[in-house]
Design an enzyme around this catalytic site. Structure first.
Site, PDB file in Angstrom:
ATOM      1  N   SER A  39      24.097  21.551  49.398  1.00  0.00           N
ATOM      2  CA  SER A  39      22.643  21.727  49.435  1.00  0.00           C
ATOM      3  C   SER A  39      22.366  23.163  49.043  1.00  0.00           C
ATOM      4  O   SER A  39      23.270  24.015  49.098  1.00  0.00           O
ATOM      5  CB  SER A  39      22.164  21.490  50.873  1.00  0.00           C
ATOM      6  N   TYR A  84      22.866  22.425  60.060  1.00  0.00           N
ATOM      7  CA  TYR A  84      22.890  21.968  58.664  1.00  0.00           C
ATOM      8  C   TYR A  84      23.366  23.098  57.746  1.00  0.00           C
ATOM      9  O   TYR A  84      24.222  22.900  56.885  1.00  0.00           O
ATOM     10  CB  TYR A  84      21.479  21.507  58.297  1.00  0.00           C
TER      11      TYR A  84
END
Ligand code: NAD
Length: 264
Positions: free
Chosen positions: A146, A159
């Site tokens: 990401s 995350y």
């Protein structure tokens, strides 16, 4: 690439019952790869996805419901893929979840689940996929990291930690396979409108008392200069490129496709 450039290859895409994983699985199938699907969802709906891919692209598909937070289930999925297709040529580590909260409020079980699914699962699939790839001296490992593998955002501690970890794991995998026909790279998307992000759009709409479209525009405006979502199909096209011969010396990169997010 030609419509059959991946013919005879098998791709396992974790978390491919939805969103980005499904988009990547469809792109790899469009190049002729057989697909092992994985992820949660209604078994009948997943069968419909499988049938659509088989009919549209004339490939074979299979499905395994391994929970990517459990090593033992990942091991069962990898043996199932080996038994069904003989081995995995293309591994796409895509399954992932999100939870948004300040560190002091972050539920410990959410932290553990995010690290297990978004990071540790890739160690398990990779360690189990490498022996077959080394035997064939060909393989492609693509890790869905990401932009949060490159930069941080507040309230996404688990995350961000998992995705930075995945970028690091990608580099080590690339080094350990550097003198083989196996490559390992990470893809780092910005905002993609999938169920994972729709939850954040809903939260934004509720927090700011705005409608769905306004919430989407507000989310994009904060981080993504293009003002547009990246699509699963665009990410699938990048994954197909990573599988090509032209990409055989791309090793250990974390390639962002993010509408300019990390250029800022
Ligand atoms: P999504 O929620 O649409 O899909 C996630 C997939 O993972 C689903 O198939 C789900 O069933 C599966 N999954 C979740 N937990 C699982 C588990 N324990 N075991 C097996 N499968 C499980 O999400 P998405 O947006 O398509 O995200 C896919 C990947 O892309 C994730 O790793 C995510 O972090 C990453 N990503 C997404 C975005 C975005 O904007 N959507 C941006 C950057 C990175």
């Amino acid at each position: 690439m030609s419509a059959s450039s991946l013919k005879g290859k098998t791709a396992l895409v974790t978390g491919s019952t939805s969103g980005i994983g499904l988009g990547i699985a469809r792109c790899l199938a469009s190049e002729g790869a057989n697909i092992v699907f994985n992820g949660f969802g209604d078994r009948q709906e997943i069968q419909i996805l499988q049938n659509a891919v088989e009919n549209e692209f004339a490939v074979k598909t299979a499905y395994h419901n391994a929970d990517m937070s459990k090593a033992i289930e990942i091991e069962a999925m990898m043996s199932f893929a080996n038994t069904t297709f003989g081995g995995i040529d293309i591994l796409v580590n895509n399954a992932g979840i999100q939870h948004v909260a300040n560190i002091e409020d972050f539920p410990v079980e959410k932290w553990d689940a995010i690290i297990a699914i978004n990071l540790t699962s890739s160690f398990h699939t990779t360690r189990l996929a490498l022996p077959y790839m080394k035997q064939k001296n060909w393989g492609r490992i693509i890790n869905l990291a990401s932009v949060h593998g490159l930069v941080a955002s507040a309230q996404k501690s688990a995350y961000v930690a998992a995705k930075h970890g995945l970028v690091g794991f990608t580099k080590t995998t690339a080094l350990e396979t550097a003198q083989t026909g196996i490559t390992c790279n990470a893809i780092c998307p910005g905002w993609v409108l999938t169920p994972l992000v729709q939850k954040q759009v809903d939260a934004r709409a509720e927090r700011d008392g705005v409608d769905n479209d306004t919430a989407k525009k507000l989310l994009l405006a904060e981080k993504q200069p293009s003002g547009e979502f990246v699509t699963p199909e665009q990410l699938g096209a990048l994954a197909v490129f990573f599988c090509s011969d032209a990409a055989s010396q791309i090793r250990g990169v974390a390639w962002n496709m993010d509408g300019g997010w990390v250029a800022q």
